[in-house]
Design a protein around this motif. Structure first.
Motif, PDB file in Angstrom:
ATOM      1  N   MET A   1      73.151  25.783  46.903  1.00  0.00           N
ATOM      2  CA  MET A   1      73.424  26.439  45.477  1.00  0.00           C
ATOM      3  C   MET A   1      73.902  27.977  45.986  1.00  0.00           C
ATOM      4  SD  MET A   1      70.562  27.597  42.606  1.00  0.00           S
ATOM      5  CE  MET A   1      70.562  26.496  41.820  1.00  0.00           C
ATOM      6  N   GLU A   2      74.804  28.493  45.333  1.00  0.00           N
ATOM      7  CA  GLU A   2      75.398  29.694  45.770  1.00  0.00           C
ATOM      8  C   GLU A   2      74.294  31.051  45.042  1.00  0.00           C
ATOM      9  OE1 GLU A   2      79.595  32.185  44.860  1.00  0.00           O
ATOM     10  OE2 GLU A   2      79.723  30.089  45.409  1.00  0.00           O
ATOM     11  N   GLU A   3      74.426  31.654  45.933  1.00  0.00           N
ATOM     12  CA  GLU A   3      73.495  32.867  45.433  1.00  0.00           C
ATOM     13  C   GLU A   3      74.306  33.713  44.511  1.00  0.00           C
ATOM     14  OE1 GLU A   3      70.562  35.215  48.075  1.00  0.00           O
ATOM     15  OE2 GLU A   3      72.184  34.425  49.354  1.00  0.00           O
ATOM     16  N   SER A   4      73.784  34.255  43.370  1.00  0.00           N
ATOM     17  CA  SER A   4      74.445  34.883  42.357  1.00  0.00           C
ATOM     18  C   SER A   4      74.525  36.509  43.072  1.00  0.00           C
ATOM     19  CB  SER A   4      73.581  35.311  41.196  1.00  0.00           C
ATOM     20  OG  SER A   4      72.496  35.904  41.206  1.00  0.00           O
ATOM     21  N   LYS A   5      75.511  37.219  42.549  1.00  0.00           N
ATOM     22  CA  LYS A   5      75.736  38.454  42.874  1.00  0.00           C
ATOM     23  C   LYS A   5      74.310  39.434  42.554  1.00  0.00           C
ATOM     24  CE  LYS A   5      80.816  38.912  42.501  1.00  0.00           C
ATOM     25  NZ  LYS A   5      81.729  39.805  42.060  1.00  0.00           N
ATOM     26  N   GLN A   6      73.647  39.079  41.634  1.00  0.00           N
ATOM     27  CA  GLN A   6      72.555  40.097  41.551  1.00  0.00           C
ATOM     28  C   GLN A   6      71.482  39.755  42.530  1.00  0.00           C
ATOM     29  OE1 GLN A   6      70.333  39.128  37.713  1.00  0.00           O
ATOM     30  NE2 GLN A   6      69.323  40.957  37.998  1.00  0.00           N
ATOM     31  N   GLU A   7      71.188  38.347  42.825  1.00  0.00           N
ATOM     32  CA  GLU A   7      70.508  37.876  44.096  1.00  0.00           C
ATOM     33  C   GLU A   7      70.812  38.594  45.250  1.00  0.00           C
ATOM     34  OE1 GLU A   7      68.771  33.569  42.653  1.00  0.00           O
ATOM     35  OE2 GLU A   7      71.064  33.699  43.596  1.00  0.00           O
ATOM     36  N   LEU A   8      72.019  38.602  45.658  1.00  0.00           N
ATOM     37  CA  LEU A   8      72.742  39.215  47.013  1.00  0.00           C
ATOM     38  C   LEU A   8      72.595  40.670  46.950  1.00  0.00           C
ATOM     39  CD1 LEU A   8      75.976  37.521  47.155  1.00  0.00           C
ATOM     40  CD2 LEU A   8      74.185  37.427  48.464  1.00  0.00           C
ATOM     41  N   ALA A   9      72.416  41.301  45.578  1.00  0.00           N
ATOM     42  CA  ALA A   9      72.199  42.647  45.733  1.00  0.00           C
ATOM     43  C   ALA A   9      70.854  43.055  45.862  1.00  0.00           C
ATOM     44  CB  ALA A   9      72.604  43.195  44.158  1.00  0.00           C
ATOM     45  N   LEU A  10      69.945  42.452  45.387  1.00  0.00           N
ATOM     46  CA  LEU A  10      68.561  42.550  45.478  1.00  0.00           C
ATOM     47  C   LEU A  10      68.174  42.126  46.855  1.00  0.00           C
ATOM     48  CD1 LEU A  10      67.085  40.870  42.332  1.00  0.00           C
ATOM     49  CD2 LEU A  10      66.822  43.300  42.845  1.00  0.00           C
ATOM     50  N   GLU A  11      68.842  41.243  47.649  1.00  0.00           N
ATOM     51  CA  GLU A  11      68.607  40.983  48.770  1.00  0.00           C
ATOM     52  C   GLU A  11      69.125  42.249  49.694  1.00  0.00           C
ATOM     53  OE1 GLU A  11      70.465  38.072  52.403  1.00  0.00           O
ATOM     54  OE2 GLU A  11      69.662  36.997  50.387  1.00  0.00           O
ATOM     55  N   PHE A  12      70.279  42.627  49.633  1.00  0.00           N
ATOM     56  CA  PHE A  12      70.755  43.809  50.214  1.00  0.00           C
ATOM     57  C   PHE A  12      69.887  45.083  50.035  1.00  0.00           C
ATOM     58  CE2 PHE A  12      73.391  47.793  50.116  1.00  0.00           C
ATOM     59  CZ  PHE A  12      73.706  47.691  51.559  1.00  0.00           C
ATOM     60  N   LEU A  13      69.369  45.196  48.870  1.00  0.00           N
ATOM     61  CA  LEU A  13      68.369  46.397  48.631  1.00  0.00           C
ATOM     62  C   LEU A  13      67.091  46.397  49.473  1.00  0.00           C
ATOM     63  CD1 LEU A  13      67.921  48.795  46.936  1.00  0.00           C
ATOM     64  CD2 LEU A  13      66.725  47.177  44.920  1.00  0.00           C
ATOM     65  N   GLY A  14      66.776  45.361  49.616  1.00  0.00           N
ATOM     66  CA  GLY A  14      65.439  45.181  50.506  1.00  0.00           C
ATOM     67  C   GLY A  14      65.635  45.116  52.027  1.00  0.00           C
ATOM     68  N   SER A  15      67.209  45.154  52.434  1.00  0.00           N
ATOM     69  CA  SER A  15      67.287  45.419  53.909  1.00  0.00           C
ATOM     70  C   SER A  15      67.288  46.689  54.240  1.00  0.00           C
ATOM     71  CB  SER A  15      68.854  44.970  53.998  1.00  0.00           C
ATOM     72  OG  SER A  15      69.622  45.709  53.445  1.00  0.00           O
ATOM     73  N   MET A  16      67.454  47.013  55.495  1.00  0.00           N
ATOM     74  CA  MET A  16      67.327  48.340  56.027  1.00  0.00           C
ATOM     75  C   MET A  16      68.357  49.200  55.558  1.00  0.00           C
ATOM     76  SD  MET A  16      64.462  48.986  57.999  1.00  0.00           S
ATOM     77  CE  MET A  16      65.053  50.204  58.953  1.00  0.00           C
ATOM     78  N   ARG A  17      69.547  48.616  55.698  1.00  0.00           N
ATOM     79  CA  ARG A  17      70.877  49.251  55.053  1.00  0.00           C
ATOM     80  C   ARG A  17      70.637  49.713  53.718  1.00  0.00           C
ATOM     81  NH1 ARG A  17      75.015  52.455  56.286  1.00  0.00           N
ATOM     82  NH2 ARG A  17      76.735  51.971  54.801  1.00  0.00           N
ATOM     83  N   GLY A  18      69.981  48.852  52.951  1.00  0.00           N
ATOM     84  CA  GLY A  18      70.018  48.973  51.609  1.00  0.00           C
ATOM     85  C   GLY A  18      69.024  50.102  51.080  1.00  0.00           C
ATOM     86  N   GLN A  19      67.882  50.186  51.908  1.00  0.00           N
ATOM     87  CA  GLN A  19      66.918  50.984  51.899  1.00  0.00           C
ATOM     88  C   GLN A  19      67.519  52.635  52.347  1.00  0.00           C
ATOM     89  OE1 GLN A  19      63.159  50.953  51.011  1.00  0.00           O
ATOM     90  NE2 GLN A  19      64.206  49.176  50.212  1.00  0.00           N
ATOM     91  N   TYR A  20      68.223  52.467  53.279  1.00  0.00           N
ATOM     92  CA  TYR A  20      68.971  53.733  53.904  1.00  0.00           C
ATOM     93  C   TYR A  20      70.013  54.259  52.781  1.00  0.00           C
ATOM     94  CZ  TYR A  20      72.258  57.099  56.244  1.00  0.00           C
ATOM     95  OH  TYR A  20      72.865  57.927  56.543  1.00  0.00           O
ATOM     96  N   ILE A  21      70.734  53.280  52.026  1.00  0.00           N
ATOM     97  CA  ILE A  21      71.965  53.714  51.058  1.00  0.00           C
ATOM     98  C   ILE A  21      70.872  54.217  49.608  1.00  0.00           C
ATOM     99  CG2 ILE A  21      73.566  52.728  49.389  1.00  0.00           C
ATOM    100  CD1 ILE A  21      74.574  53.153  52.425  1.00  0.00           C
ATOM    101  N   MET A  22      69.869  53.804  49.340  1.00  0.00           N
ATOM    102  CA  MET A  22      69.208  54.152  48.178  1.00  0.00           C
ATOM    103  C   MET A  22      68.588  55.255  48.614  1.00  0.00           C
ATOM    104  SD  MET A  22      70.073  52.174  45.634  1.00  0.00           S
ATOM    105  CE  MET A  22      68.665  53.127  44.805  1.00  0.00           C
TER     106      MET A  22
END
Length: 77
Positions: A1-22
């Motif tokens: 099953m393909e991840e939705s863009k929202q799921e991908l965005a939430l996954e990114f948000l939880g990453s070190m890079r996502g934390q840095y960007i936010m």
């Protein structure tokens, strides 16, 4: 099953890079909003909410972004 863009965005948000960007985005936004003059035009409740998010959800990313921004401030070669 393909991840939705929202799921991908939430996954990114939880990453070190996502934390840095936010963290960086919140630092920049807070600084910009605090510089609004006259001070009566500042959206203080929004600034307070951004600080709350930065300090409680994105503190590590904000700290990393702050160090990075401060190191780059003196490098105008």
């Amino acid at each position: 099953m393909e991840e939705s863009k929202q799921e991908l965005a939430l996954e990114f948000l939880g990453s070190m890079r996502g934390q840095y960007i936010m963290g960086q985005a919140l630092n920049v936004a807070i600084k910009a909003m605090e510089s609004v003059e006259p001070s009566s035009h500042r959206e203080q409740s929004n600034i307070d909410d951004m600080r709350f998010l930065r300090d409680n959800l994105f503190s590590m990313g904000a700290a990393m972004a702050s160090v990075s921004m401060n190191q780059g401030a003196g490098n105008d070669s």
